[in-house]
Write a protein that holds these residues in place. Structure first.
Motif, PDB file in Angstrom:
ATOM      1  N   GLY A 628      51.571  21.121  51.219  1.00 24.67           N
ATOM      2  CA  GLY A 628      50.878  20.687  52.426  1.00 24.67           C
ATOM      3  C   GLY A 628      49.390  20.544  52.285  1.00 24.67           C
ATOM      4  N   TRP A 629      48.858  20.758  51.074  1.00 25.95           N
ATOM      5  CA  TRP A 629      47.409  20.696  50.858  1.00 25.95           C
ATOM      6  C   TRP A 629      47.118  19.665  49.776  1.00 25.95           C
ATOM      7  N   GLN A 630      46.686  18.505  50.186  1.00 29.53           N
ATOM      8  CA  GLN A 630      46.353  17.464  49.215  1.00 29.53           C
ATOM      9  C   GLN A 630      45.148  17.886  48.389  1.00 29.53           C
ATOM     10  N   GLY A 631      45.286  17.766  47.069  1.00 29.74           N
ATOM     11  CA  GLY A 631      44.167  18.089  46.185  1.00 29.74           C
ATOM     12  C   GLY A 631      43.994  19.562  45.889  1.00 29.74           C
ATOM     13  N   TRP A 632      45.035  20.377  46.157  1.00 30.22           N
ATOM     14  CA  TRP A 632      44.955  21.819  45.892  1.00 30.22           C
ATOM     15  C   TRP A 632      46.142  22.246  45.032  1.00 30.22           C
ATOM     16  N   ASP A 633      45.915  23.310  44.249  1.00 32.66           N
ATOM     17  CA  ASP A 633      46.969  23.918  43.448  1.00 32.66           C
ATOM     18  C   ASP A 633      47.114  25.388  43.802  1.00 32.66           C
ATOM     19  N   MET A 634      48.270  25.942  43.428  1.00 29.40           N
ATOM     20  CA  MET A 634      48.485  27.382  43.508  1.00 29.40           C
ATOM     21  C   MET A 634      48.879  27.878  42.118  1.00 29.40           C
ATOM     22  N   VAL A 635      48.145  28.853  41.624  1.00 34.20           N
ATOM     23  CA  VAL A 635      48.390  29.417  40.297  1.00 34.20           C
ATOM     24  C   VAL A 635      48.922  30.840  40.466  1.00 34.20           C
ATOM     25  N   ARG A 636      50.033  31.160  39.806  1.00 32.56           N
ATOM     26  CA  ARG A 636      50.617  32.499  39.849  1.00 32.56           C
ATOM     27  C   ARG A 636      50.446  33.160  38.490  1.00 32.56           C
ATOM     28  N   ALA A 637      50.073  34.431  38.533  1.00 29.72           N
ATOM     29  CA  ALA A 637      49.862  35.160  37.280  1.00 29.72           C
ATOM     30  C   ALA A 637      50.060  36.643  37.530  1.00 29.72           C
ATOM     31  N   THR A 638      50.266  37.400  36.452  1.00 33.97           N
ATOM     32  CA  THR A 638      50.192  38.855  36.531  1.00 33.97           C
ATOM     33  C   THR A 638      48.896  39.278  35.870  1.00 33.97           C
ATOM     34  N   MET A 639      48.295  40.329  36.414  1.00 33.66           N
ATOM     35  CA  MET A 639      46.982  40.731  35.922  1.00 33.66           C
ATOM     36  C   MET A 639      46.790  42.222  36.155  1.00 33.66           C
ATOM     37  N   PRO A 640      46.165  42.930  35.199  1.00 31.27           N
ATOM     38  CA  PRO A 640      45.871  44.349  35.410  1.00 31.27           C
ATOM     39  C   PRO A 640      44.940  44.545  36.609  1.00 31.27           C
ATOM     40  N   GLU A 641      45.195  45.593  37.372  1.00 36.12           N
ATOM     41  CA  GLU A 641      44.355  45.889  38.532  1.00 36.12           C
ATOM     42  C   GLU A 641      42.882  46.004  38.144  1.00 36.12           C
ATOM     43  N   ALA A 642      42.611  46.553  36.970  1.00 36.66           N
ATOM     44  CA  ALA A 642      41.228  46.740  36.529  1.00 36.66           C
ATOM     45  C   ALA A 642      40.488  45.423  36.368  1.00 36.66           C
ATOM     46  N   GLU A 643      41.235  44.351  36.112  1.00 35.65           N
ATOM     47  CA  GLU A 643      40.610  43.044  35.897  1.00 35.65           C
ATOM     48  C   GLU A 643      40.448  42.260  37.196  1.00 35.65           C
ATOM     49  N   ILE A 644      41.052  42.751  38.274  1.00 36.02           N
ATOM     50  CA  ILE A 644      40.994  42.024  39.543  1.00 36.02           C
ATOM     51  C   ILE A 644      39.735  42.382  40.319  1.00 36.02           C
ATOM     52  N   GLY A 645      39.116  43.511  39.967  1.00 33.00           N
ATOM     53  CA  GLY A 645      38.005  44.049  40.747  1.00 33.00           C
ATOM     54  C   GLY A 645      37.031  43.017  41.280  1.00 33.00           C
ATOM     55  N   ASP A 646      36.345  42.302  40.388  1.00 28.98           N
ATOM     56  CA  ASP A 646      35.355  41.305  40.825  1.00 28.98           C
ATOM     57  C   ASP A 646      35.842  39.885  40.535  1.00 28.98           C
TER      58      ASP A 646
END
Length: 688
Positions: A628-646
């Protein structure tokens, strides 16, 4: 625009209107508000954002950062009618003020500029308006700086809107400069005069040809929803001007078109024509109340869209009344069943509010001392709780910091101040971490949290120390061992004696802590087994690596007791000793929390986002177009909590401020080698 602002004898009265000023960051919303207030006589002179003299940026934080950080309401009169403008912050980090305010408005002016880099931000704002069914005008600001032809600009902006952007005006060019505009509905040309009303000019030559072409294009779009107009165009019959204006108003209100007007807020060009479009075409409070489903009743019905805590004046609730008459001293009941008594009704005009005794349908007012009523609540003076007019939920937070008062005596004051801040801005979330005992403040980005700390200090006098919140590291074991735990102490009188034998073995990931016993022959009396389980849990609270231990099975197999010196406490201590001595022999290993992350971003930034994820130990699961969003993507990934901070800081930088993400815990994963050594060393250094 050459007409006087004063009311004429034939002025129609439609009740007070409420208009939202929305748009991307630094598009000129506050400058437009200032121009509107100056041209309608609400302020004696035009203020400036850069000089810190504007009505919209009236708070110390807004003036310091030269940007809108919270909603500002200002009321003015135009041609005998009352208008309250809600200047909403443009930054995505402060967007909750806009979301909470939109249900209260009759229409919105979307302020934007001819800058394709801001297209994703524009799309986010238009989507909010589209989903709520709010009529909207698009005001193409800074037209004097435009470097492209208006058709090219419109083509570049159209992908941001799901309904047609319909040009109401075209510019008049003098070489490479814009000298004025042609109103396609009015069929008149105007020449700009800086800080003065525009003057009517003759429409001739090439400008006349361009006007005819652009007007026909406008009429074609209107005819898509008007069969009579379509027949007139096919038969080359000029449609009546009044019918064109009626079509513009109807299709705007029905959400079929978004009219586009031009101007320069800084030079006050195009402001009066914009106001006249609002006056003739925007819906009034009656239509808005119908759209929201306000039940017709004798009692007053209103909606709170902003809460402010004044330093010395208590709580003020900005609200719009949709029906009935609200009197000072009335008792109101909220949609949540809470009651409160109105203690003061104030008209709003930036920071210069004046007291009044009543508020009627359409009025935007500040209500005093509604302590039990919060932002997003509907209230009424009836005896039954009213139905909620809007469901305003904050966006999931994306950045956190742990806080502590710089002076311990301010601990209570810090808690109270944070409560008030989160009531003013529900997109701030305060969480008390039960393990670290930290107060963790969650927000929408780096600037959002920075401003919150500034308000704590300047408004409430609380200085804080901040640091990144603790990561939920855990440890587990790989090897099973059997260990005796023995606690014996004699200090005169009754001593302490507890003796246990424990089998300690690993469990599958996520199974937690399991305790069992296979004691035979009464080696450990039944009444002490509960204490042994508690002691084993105590020993798992911190393992040899410095973190809580999980996924462990402990079995009490044997032990001994003393008829006089044994006790619950002695066996609890013995079990804790046994676990503490067993764990280093069980090949402990560090675990870190892994989250599933879903990032939404403009398509042209997807490659950058993938690189960011890879650089933060992320595992990309896949990406697809955002539905429903022209020109947008959604990316799915797994990531360590420590790397999500900033993560949000880097993500916003890569997506021109438009990208965001949500996350959810997925699993715990082993960390070994240098990464584990660094985590353990850092933890020990902090704990020392």
């Amino acid at each position: 625009m050459g007409q006087d602002v004063k009311s004429s004898p034939n002025t129609k009265q439609s009740g007070p209107r409420c208009i939202a000023l929305v748009g991307p960051f630094q598009s000129g919303k506050t400058t437009l508000l200032e121009a509107i207030l100056a041209r309608t006589g609400a302020v004696p002179r035009v203020g400036s954002v850069d000089a810190g003299t504007s009505v919209g940026d009236s708070t110390p934080e807004a003036r310091q950062h030269r940007m809108g950080l919270s909603l500002t309401a200002a009321t003015t009169q135009f041609m005998g009618e009352s208008y309250t403008f809600l200047d909403c912050p443009g930054s995505v980090e402060f967007a909750h003020d806009m979301r909470a305010a939109l249900p209260a408005v009759d229409a919105a002016i979307v302020v934007c500029e001819a800058d394709e880099r801001k297209l994703p931000q524009l799309q986010l704002i238009l989507r909010e308006l589209e989903d709520l069914g709010i009529p909207r005008f698009l005001f193409l600001n800074k037209i004097d700086r435009a470097t492209k032809r208006i058709r090219e600009v419109l083509d570049s902006l159209q992908p941001a809107s799901r309904i047609p952007l319909v040009l109401r005006q075209i510019p008049i060019w003098n070489g490479d400069l814009i000298a004025g505009y042609v109103d396609l509905a009015l069929e008149r040309a105007f020449v700009y005069r800086e800080h003065k009303p525009s003057e009517v000019m003759a429409l001739e030559g090439g400008d006349l040809d361009r006007e005819k072409e652009a007007r026909f294009s406008m009429l074609e779009k209107l005819a898509d929803h008007d069969d009579a107009l379509m027949e007139q165009l096919l038969e080359d019959i000029p449609p009546p001007r009044d019918a064109v204006f009626d079509d513009l108003a109807r299709e705007l209100r029905d959400g079929l078109i978004c009219p586009v007007l031009l101007g320069s807020a800084l030079r006050e060009n195009g402001v009066m024509r914009l106001l006249k479009a609002l006056r003739h075409e925007a819906p009034d409070v009656t239509e808005t109340a119908t759209r929201l489903g306000v039940a017709t009743a004798k009692e007053a019905v209103g909606y709170v869209f902003k809460t402010n805590h004044l330093q010395h004046g208590g709580k003020l609730s900005l609200a719009r009344v949709f029906a009935g008459t609200l009197n000072d001293g009335d008792t109101v009941l909220s949609s949540n069943g809470e009651s409160a008594r109105v203690s003061g009704i104030h008209a709003v005009n930036g920071g210069a509010d004046s007291k009044r005794s009543t508020a009627g349908a359409g009025d935007v007012v500040a209500l005093g001392k509604l302590d039990a009523i919060r932002t997003g609540d509907t209230f009424a003076t009836g005896k039954a709780a009213p139905a909620s007019l809007a469901d305003v939920s904050a966006a999931p937070p994306v950045l956190a910091m742990a806080l502590a008062a710089a002076d311990r005596k301010d601990d209570v004051k810090l808690g109270q101040s944070l409560q008030r801040l989160s009531e003013e801005d529900p997109s701030l979330t305060v969480i008390h971490d039960p393990q670290t005992h930290d107060i963790v403040l969650w927000g929408q980005g780096e600037m959002h949290l920075r401003v919150a700390l500034e308000r704590l200090k300047e408004r409430y006098g609380v200085s804080v120390k901040s640091h990144p919140p603790a990561i939920g590291y855990r440890e587990t074991i790989r090897k099973a061992v059997t260990q005796r735990g023995r606690h014996k102490k004699q200090s005169g009188g009754h001593g302490q004696f507890g003796d246990v034998v424990l089998d300690v073995k690993p469990l599958q990931r996520g199974e937690g802590f399991v305790f069992a016993e296979t004691v035979v022959g009464g080696a450990v009396p039944r009444n002490y087994i509960g204490a042994v389980e508690e002691g084993a849990a105590d020993g798992l609270r911190m393992g040899p690596l410095g973190f809580p231990v999980v996924d462990v099975h402990v079995t009490l197999t044997d032990g001994s007791y003393h008829s006089v010196d044994s006790s619950d406490q002695a066996f609890r201590t013995a079990a804790r000793i046994g676990i503490t001595e067993a764990l280093p022999q069980c090949q402990p290993v560090l675990l870190e929390p892994i989250h599933t992350v879903e990032i939404v971003c403009p398509t042209d930034a997807t490659a950058k986002v993938n690189a960011i994820l890879s650089g933060r130990r992320g595992q990309i699961l896949g990406f697809d177009t955002r539905e429903g969003w022209q020109g947008w993507d959604m990316v799915r990934a797994t990531m360590p909590e420590a790397e999500i901070g900033d993560l949000i800081v880097e993500l916003r930088s890569a997506t021109a401020g438009a990208g965001s993400f949500t996350r959810s815990f997925d699993h715990m994963a082993e960390v070994t080698g240098r990464t584990a050594d660094q985590i353990i060393a850092a933890h020990r250094q902090v704990a020392a």
